[in-house]
Motif scaffolding. Structure first.
Motif, short mmCIF file in Angstrom:
data_model
loop_
_atom_site.label_atom_id
_atom_site.label_comp_id
_atom_site.label_asym_id
_atom_site.label_seq_id
_atom_site.Cartn_x
_atom_site.Cartn_y
_atom_site.Cartn_z
N TYR A 121 69.02 -30.04 -120.25
CA TYR A 121 68.47 -31.17 -119.65
C TYR A 121 69.50 -32.11 -118.96
CZ TYR A 121 63.98 -30.01 -121.47
OH TYR A 121 62.72 -29.27 -121.86
N ALA A 122 70.61 -31.84 -119.42
CA ALA A 122 71.62 -32.66 -118.40
C ALA A 122 71.73 -31.83 -117.07
CB ALA A 122 73.12 -32.59 -119.11
N ALA A 123 71.38 -30.72 -117.07
CA ALA A 123 71.38 -29.89 -115.83
C ALA A 123 70.21 -30.49 -114.89
CB ALA A 123 70.97 -28.25 -115.88
N TYR A 124 69.19 -30.76 -115.55
CA TYR A 124 67.89 -31.81 -114.77
C TYR A 124 68.39 -33.02 -114.15
CZ TYR A 124 63.51 -34.22 -114.47
OH TYR A 124 62.38 -34.89 -114.16
N VAL A 125 69.06 -33.66 -114.80
CA VAL A 125 69.58 -34.87 -114.25
C VAL A 125 70.37 -34.63 -113.08
CG1 VAL A 125 70.85 -36.82 -114.61
CG2 VAL A 125 69.37 -36.06 -116.65
N ALA A 126 71.55 -33.63 -113.28
CA ALA A 126 72.42 -33.31 -112.15
C ALA A 126 71.33 -32.60 -110.84
CB ALA A 126 73.33 -32.09 -112.64
N LEU A 127 70.62 -31.86 -111.24
CA LEU A 127 69.62 -31.58 -110.19
C LEU A 127 68.93 -32.76 -109.37
CD1 LEU A 127 68.24 -28.80 -108.82
CD2 LEU A 127 66.36 -29.56 -110.75
N ARG A 128 68.59 -33.57 -110.02
CA ARG A 128 67.83 -34.70 -109.54
C ARG A 128 69.17 -35.52 -108.44
NH1 ARG A 128 62.45 -36.45 -111.27
NH2 ARG A 128 62.71 -37.86 -109.70
N GLN A 129 70.09 -35.60 -108.84
CA GLN A 129 71.00 -36.32 -108.40
C GLN A 129 71.48 -35.44 -107.23
OE1 GLN A 129 72.45 -39.66 -109.09
NE2 GLN A 129 70.85 -39.65 -110.75
N SER A 130 71.37 -34.18 -107.08
CA SER A 130 72.05 -33.68 -106.04
C SER A 130 71.21 -33.35 -104.84
CB SER A 130 72.42 -32.15 -106.55
OG SER A 130 71.46 -31.49 -107.11
N LEU A 131 69.89 -33.79 -104.98
CA LEU A 131 68.93 -33.40 -103.93
C LEU A 131 68.55 -34.72 -103.21
CD1 LEU A 131 66.62 -30.73 -105.94
CD2 LEU A 131 68.03 -30.14 -104.24
N PRO A 132 69.08 -34.97 -101.96
CA PRO A 132 68.60 -36.31 -101.26
C PRO A 132 67.22 -36.34 -100.88
CG PRO A 132 69.94 -34.92 -99.91
CD PRO A 132 69.92 -33.95 -101.21
N ASP A 133 66.56 -35.06 -100.53
CA ASP A 133 65.12 -35.26 -100.02
C ASP A 133 64.33 -35.84 -101.08
OD1 ASP A 133 62.93 -35.17 -98.20
OD2 ASP A 133 62.56 -33.17 -99.08
N ALA A 134 63.48 -36.64 -101.16
CA ALA A 134 62.70 -37.10 -102.29
C ALA A 134 61.71 -35.93 -102.54
CB ALA A 134 61.92 -38.36 -102.13
N GLU A 135 61.00 -35.46 -101.66
CA GLU A 135 59.99 -34.73 -102.01
C GLU A 135 60.40 -33.27 -102.56
OE1 GLU A 135 56.48 -34.47 -101.73
OE2 GLU A 135 56.39 -32.67 -102.26
N THR A 136 61.44 -32.68 -102.06
CA THR A 136 62.14 -31.63 -102.59
C THR A 136 62.75 -31.85 -104.00
OG1 THR A 136 62.95 -31.09 -100.40
CG2 THR A 136 63.92 -29.83 -102.16
N ARG A 137 63.12 -33.03 -104.18
CA ARG A 137 63.82 -33.23 -105.36
C ARG A 137 62.72 -33.44 -106.70
NH1 ARG A 137 65.80 -38.22 -104.45
NH2 ARG A 137 64.24 -39.29 -104.84
N ARG A 138 61.57 -33.85 -106.04
CA ARG A 138 60.43 -34.12 -107.18
C ARG A 138 59.94 -32.66 -107.25
NH1 ARG A 138 58.40 -38.59 -103.59
NH2 ARG A 138 59.49 -40.38 -104.51
N ARG A 139 59.68 -31.86 -106.34
CA ARG A 139 59.03 -30.51 -106.76
C ARG A 139 60.19 -29.60 -107.45
NH1 ARG A 139 59.59 -26.71 -102.84
NH2 ARG A 139 60.05 -28.32 -101.47
N LEU A 140 61.30 -29.44 -107.14
CA LEU A 140 62.24 -28.72 -107.93
C LEU A 140 62.36 -28.98 -109.33
CD1 LEU A 140 65.09 -27.75 -105.34
CD2 LEU A 140 62.89 -26.28 -105.98
#
Lengths: 234, 62
Positions: A121-140
């Motif tokens: 779940y720490a990787a989930y937070v890192a994933l969110r932080q690493s994606l600047p595009d909002a739509e891609t961030r939400r989807r992934l």
């Protein structure tokens, strides 16, 4: 009515604390007062599991039903709160292990599986932080949290039972019986209920705060923390 | 909820714990752990109520 429920939660929390330290007896075969940590450690671990499952459900809702931003924010809030509770469960577990087993960390199956849950779940937070595009961030991140619906039950309930563990038998054990003194059981159940309600209250507040940030409302973190907005600005 | 109420609650909880210690129902150190837990819980509860009212006021500016 809402205020009455909040005060009810406060009262229940006080009763749980008093019950844990005064009313409930000490468990047999535990050193000193160490068994009292059970009333806080188990509910923290349980609530973190509830948070991760809730995050998965909100993510599935986001991906499958209309891509509502509110569902994505609800999943984010659940994962972040779940992580905090998971860290607290790990720390209280390590404190108990130091008393009972002589070391804070022993790579016991439960300690190992909760470490994997934390990393996942720490990787989930890192994933969110690493994606600047909002739509891609939400989807992934939605897909990742939905994957957690299979990972979290495995790490919390299956993996620790595969190999021999020194960890005490869980409340619902393999024999299907509750082997616990009745007063301890009452306090534990009350604590589980209190922590679960507290989580959903915290989640509600955090989700609404995230929504305000998302909407670009006139919200400053400094305001939320109680200091004047002007002070935070140069 | 006024801060005064929180202080009053903390005072009541601490005095209650001291009374429990004095009556011999709990040992000294356990009593202090109980008191600290109750004070932390009350403080956290007050903080959450304050955050809740701030968020509500930001959601409905009038």
């Amino acid at each position: 009515m809402k205020k009455l429920m909040s005060w009810g939660l406060w009262l229940l929390g006080c009763l749980v604390i008093i019950g844990a330290f005064v009313w409930a007896p000490l468990a047999q075969s535990f050193l000193g007062q160490s068994s009292r940590i059970l009333f806080f450690h188990v509910p923290m671990a349980w609530t973190s599991f509830v948070a991760f499952i809730a995050a998965g459900i909100w993510s599935v809702r986001y991906l499958a039903f209309g891509r509502r931003v509110a569902d994505d924010l609800a999943a984010q809030a659940a994962v972040e709160l779940g992580l905090v509770l998971c860290v607290l469960a790990t720390v209280t577990g390590a404190m108990w292990a130091k008393t009972m087993w002589g070391e804070f960390w022993n790579w016991d199956p439960r300690q190992t599986s909760i470490t994997f849950a934390l990393l996942f779940y720490a990787a989930y937070v890192a994933l969110r932080q690493s994606l600047p595009d909002a739509e891609t961030r939400r989807r992934l991140s939605g897909a990742y949290a939905a994957l957690g619906l299979a990972v979290a039950p495995f790490l919390f309930f299956v993996a620790p039972r595969i190999v021999y563990s020194l960890h005490p038998q869980p409340v619902l054990n393999s024999s299907g019986k509750v082997e616990m003194e009745s007063r301890m059981f009452v306090v534990l159940m009350a604590s589980l209920f209190t922590f679960t309600v507290l989580f959903f209250w915290l989640h509600n507040l955090y989700r609404r705060a995230l929504q305000l940030f998302e909407d670009g409302a006139n919200l400053d973190r400094a305001t939320l923390e109680g200091s004047p907005t002007e002070r935070a600005r140069p | 909820m006024a801060l005064r109420t929180v202080w009053l609650l903390i005072a009541i909880l601490t005095l209650g714990t001291i009374a429990l210690q004095a009556s011999g129902k709990i040992s000294g150190s356990l009593g202090w752990v109980l008191a600290v837990n109750l004070v932390i819980w009350t403080g956290l509860f007050y903080f959450l109520l304050r955050i809740q009212s701030k968020i509500s006021s930001l959601e409905n500016p009038s």
